[in-house]
Design a protein around this motif. Sequence first.
Motif, mmCIF file in Angstrom:
data_model
loop_
_atom_site.group_PDB
_atom_site.id
_atom_site.type_symbol
_atom_site.label_atom_id
_atom_site.label_comp_id
_atom_site.label_asym_id
_atom_site.label_seq_id
_atom_site.Cartn_x
_atom_site.Cartn_y
_atom_site.Cartn_z
ATOM 1 N N HIS A 47 0.933 -1.152 0.114
ATOM 2 C CA HIS A 47 0.041 0.052 0.034
ATOM 3 C C HIS A 47 0.845 1.338 -0.029
ATOM 4 C CE1 HIS A 47 -3.875 -2.024 1.044
ATOM 5 N NE2 HIS A 47 -3.088 -2.893 1.762
ATOM 6 N N LYS A 48 0.584 2.124 -0.871
ATOM 7 C CA LYS A 48 1.435 3.438 -0.852
ATOM 8 C C LYS A 48 2.909 2.991 -0.798
ATOM 9 C CE LYS A 48 -2.103 6.126 1.255
ATOM 10 N NZ LYS A 48 -2.572 6.962 2.331
ATOM 11 N N THR A 49 3.209 1.995 -2.078
ATOM 12 C CA THR A 49 4.713 1.655 -2.259
ATOM 13 C C THR A 49 5.742 2.815 -2.107
ATOM 14 O OG1 THR A 49 3.668 0.056 -3.563
ATOM 15 C CG2 THR A 49 6.076 0.302 -3.553
ATOM 16 N N CYS A 60 5.722 -1.104 2.208
ATOM 17 C CA CYS A 60 4.183 -0.215 2.203
ATOM 18 C C CYS A 60 4.911 1.028 2.921
ATOM 19 C CB CYS A 60 3.451 -0.730 3.204
ATOM 20 S SG CYS A 60 2.472 -2.354 2.706
ATOM 21 N N ASP A 95 2.297 1.177 -7.700
ATOM 22 C CA ASP A 95 0.810 1.152 -7.189
ATOM 23 C C ASP A 95 -0.136 1.110 -8.378
ATOM 24 O OD1 ASP A 95 1.827 1.576 -4.360
ATOM 25 O OD2 ASP A 95 1.926 3.516 -4.403
ATOM 26 N N GLU A 106 -9.422 -4.358 -1.377
ATOM 27 C CA GLU A 106 -10.005 -4.862 -0.030
ATOM 28 C C GLU A 106 -10.790 -6.133 -0.128
ATOM 29 O OE1 GLU A 106 -12.505 -1.441 0.968
ATOM 30 O OE2 GLU A 106 -10.807 0.104 0.712
#
Length: 144
Positions: A47-49, A60, A95, A106
């Motif tokens: 997430h949000k690399t 992340c 991303d 999700e």
Amino acid sequence: MESPSSLRNDEEEEEEAKRPVSDRLVTVSSRYINMELTCPICLRILHKTEIVMECLHRFCGECIQKCLRVGKNECPSCRKHVPSRRSLRPDPNFDMLIAKIYPDLEAFEAYEEKTILEFNKARALGPGLPPPPKRQRLEHHRSS
């Protein structure tokens, strides 16, 4: 002497090698892809690399920020020295790649979590074993 079918296969392989890489279909196992898209700190899909510029490992954003703030100034994957958080760079292209592979991330993570819980529950019970007994609170009586 070679059979006509083996000659045809050789010719097909030659033609395949001449085609641009962008035109080829490449098959890669989902296990390998998931391994490359997984944060080595939290073990979830990135997430949000962010990239550590000294070694080019990806994490992340929150995970690597916390790791550098709380722990030593080193890459959690290779232990290479990271002078400061200024050595981190966002990786929006990665991303976007993740968003293409997992359009509903999700839902995928919810499914993965459910699968893991079911596996662990089945493993804890074992085949043919009854569920563990519920814990009861024991009251200790003091003798006077």
